[in-house]
Design a protein around this motif. Structure first.
Motif, PDB file in Angstrom:
ATOM      1  N   TYR A   7       6.705  48.613  45.154  1.00 37.48           N
ATOM      2  CA  TYR A   7       8.571  48.273  45.898  1.00 37.48           C
ATOM      3  C   TYR A   7       9.310  47.698  45.081  1.00 37.48           C
ATOM      4  O   TYR A   7       9.000  47.187  43.737  1.00 37.48           O
ATOM      5  N   TYR A   8      10.602  47.962  45.956  1.00 39.96           N
ATOM      6  CA  TYR A   8      11.675  46.418  45.477  1.00 39.96           C
ATOM      7  C   TYR A   8      12.331  45.776  46.442  1.00 39.96           C
ATOM      8  O   TYR A   8      12.775  46.945  47.563  1.00 39.96           O
ATOM      9  N   TRP A  48       2.973  42.805  39.021  1.00 40.26           N
ATOM     10  CA  TRP A  48       4.631  42.222  39.316  1.00 40.26           C
ATOM     11  C   TRP A  48       5.086  41.204  38.912  1.00 40.26           C
ATOM     12  O   TRP A  48       4.609  41.041  37.821  1.00 40.26           O
ATOM     13  N   HIS A  80       9.772  41.211  43.929  1.00 39.62           N
ATOM     14  CA  HIS A  80      10.601  40.895  44.379  1.00 39.62           C
ATOM     15  C   HIS A  80      10.835  43.097  44.004  1.00 39.62           C
ATOM     16  O   HIS A  80      11.575  43.336  44.422  1.00 39.62           O
ATOM     17  N   LEU A  81       9.578  43.266  42.821  1.00 34.89           N
ATOM     18  CA  LEU A  81       8.807  44.495  42.219  1.00 34.89           C
ATOM     19  C   LEU A  81       7.510  44.218  41.898  1.00 34.89           C
ATOM     20  O   LEU A  81       7.449  43.689  41.363  1.00 34.89           O
ATOM     21  N   SER A 190       8.756  50.954  35.381  1.00 39.26           N
ATOM     22  CA  SER A 190      10.294  49.006  35.466  1.00 39.26           C
ATOM     23  C   SER A 190      10.103  48.187  34.598  1.00 39.26           C
ATOM     24  O   SER A 190       9.471  47.774  33.477  1.00 39.26           O
ATOM     25  N   GLU A 193      14.247  44.454  36.162  1.00 38.65           N
ATOM     26  CA  GLU A 193      15.257  44.708  36.446  1.00 38.65           C
ATOM     27  C   GLU A 193      15.618  45.305  38.404  1.00 38.65           C
ATOM     28  O   GLU A 193      16.131  45.435  38.955  1.00 38.65           O
ATOM     29  N   THR A 194      15.096  46.908  37.480  1.00 39.41           N
ATOM     30  CA  THR A 194      15.352  47.979  38.256  1.00 39.41           C
ATOM     31  C   THR A 194      13.831  49.120  38.298  1.00 39.41           C
ATOM     32  O   THR A 194      13.370  49.212  37.970  1.00 39.41           O
ATOM     33  N   LEU A 195      14.095  49.575  39.234  1.00 43.41           N
ATOM     34  CA  LEU A 195      12.523  50.315  40.216  1.00 43.41           C
ATOM     35  C   LEU A 195      12.744  52.180  39.367  1.00 43.41           C
ATOM     36  O   LEU A 195      13.630  51.918  40.649  1.00 43.41           O
ATOM     37  N   GLY A 219      14.220  46.520  52.253  1.00 42.57           N
ATOM     38  CA  GLY A 219      13.722  46.924  50.740  1.00 42.57           C
ATOM     39  C   GLY A 219      12.924  47.866  50.914  1.00 42.57           C
ATOM     40  O   GLY A 219      12.489  48.852  51.861  1.00 42.57           O
ATOM     41  N   SER A 246      17.571  49.850  42.492  1.00 47.87           N
ATOM     42  CA  SER A 246      18.651  48.592  42.366  1.00 47.87           C
ATOM     43  C   SER A 246      19.332  48.393  43.367  1.00 47.87           C
ATOM     44  O   SER A 246      19.362  48.524  44.096  1.00 47.87           O
ATOM     45  N   LYS A 247      20.228  47.126  42.417  1.00 46.68           N
ATOM     46  CA  LYS A 247      20.122  46.280  43.543  1.00 46.68           C
ATOM     47  C   LYS A 247      21.603  47.064  44.602  1.00 46.68           C
ATOM     48  O   LYS A 247      21.860  46.598  46.018  1.00 46.68           O
TER      49      LYS A 247
END
Length: 260
Positions: A7-8, A48, A80-81, A190, A193-195, A219, A246-247
């Motif tokens: 999850y991200y 996590w 969040h990730l 990950s 910062e990025t999945l 998400g 990513s964002k």
């Protein structure tokens, strides 16, 4: 074979992926529908990210469906990730150190698949891990070797190329043994910062990977199997593709093994 879910996005409780959906990861541990084994009871794990750069890690050898500690942790921890995994061993022993995800520094990694003939070249595979990274070799799986090789090939600088080189190295060694399938791979990893996720196979059978953006959770979920049956919006990651989330959103690019 194994099942996994990552999850991200906006911070959620781990249970929103691991336990609450109708086809949650815990549900898949006892009733998977898109792999050779219905049950995946050889251990579980979750990594996590929160306030620190390195991930938290909880792993155990009990089946996910029967472990009350997993449900309790998933109910109270928010992130969040995160990466979560239930294991069905393809040969290596059942131990906590062989449960996914694997963690080194700020990186986490989990894998579903197999490398043909690994037992015949395991020593050579271990020798290919750099001295600096060998301290993180805790178990005996091909998956952990793949992860540490990728770190050595520059995962920090170019994640896709590093995984391509690690897969290329392991597939080449497998082909020398003549044992098939040489490489079946679905993986998520990950740096906090990025999945990233990848789906690949040296034959026509690539382990399943799906991804979907949830408006309610704000998400992305990337999974072996959709978390709700007959839910719209799930997209299959096609074999030979690499996913970056990513964002700025989700991006697919082609994936093929590279010579190291």
């Amino acid at each position: 074979m194994c099942r996994w879910a990552a999850y991200y996005g906006k911070q959620i409780f781990l249970e929103d992926v691991i336990a609450r959906p109708a086809h949650s990861l815990i549900a898949q541990s006892v009733g998977a529908s898109e792999c050779k084994t219905t049950t995946n009871g050889d251990g579980f794990g979750v990594a996590w990210y929160d306030a620190r750069s390195e991930p938290g890690l909880f792993r155990d050898v009990s089946p996910a469906w029967s472990d009350p500690n997993l449900r309790s942790v998933a109910r109270h921890v928010r992130s969040h990730l995160f990466l979560s995994h239930v294991r069905a061993s393809t040969g290596s022993c059942i131990s906590r150190t062989n449960c996914h995800p694997f963690v080194a520094r700020n990186w986490s990694f989990m894998h579903n698949g197999q490398v043909g003939g690994f037992e015949k070249f395991r020593k050579a595979a271990d020798m290919a891990i750099t001295d600096e990274l060998y301290q993180f070799r805790r178990g005996s799986t091909d998956s952990e070797v793949l992860f540490l090789l990728a770190l050595g090939f520059g995962l920090d600088d170019d994640p896709k190329q590093a995984i391509q080189m690690a897969v290329g190295h392991m597939e080449t060694q497998s082909r020398k043994t003549g044992v098939t399938p040489h490489m079946r791979l679905s993986a998520a990893f990950s740096d906090g910062e990025t999945l990233y996720a990848v789906r690949y196979s040296s034959d026509h059978i690539a382990p399943s990977v799906y991804y979907r953006f949830s408006e309610n959770r704000a998400g992305w979920a990337v999974v072996s199997e959709p978390l709700e049956r007959n839910e719209a919006g799930w997209k299959a990651l096609e074999p030979g593709h690499f996913l970056t989330i990513s964002k700025s959103g989700a991006t697919e690019t082609g994936f093929a093994p590279m010579a190291a």
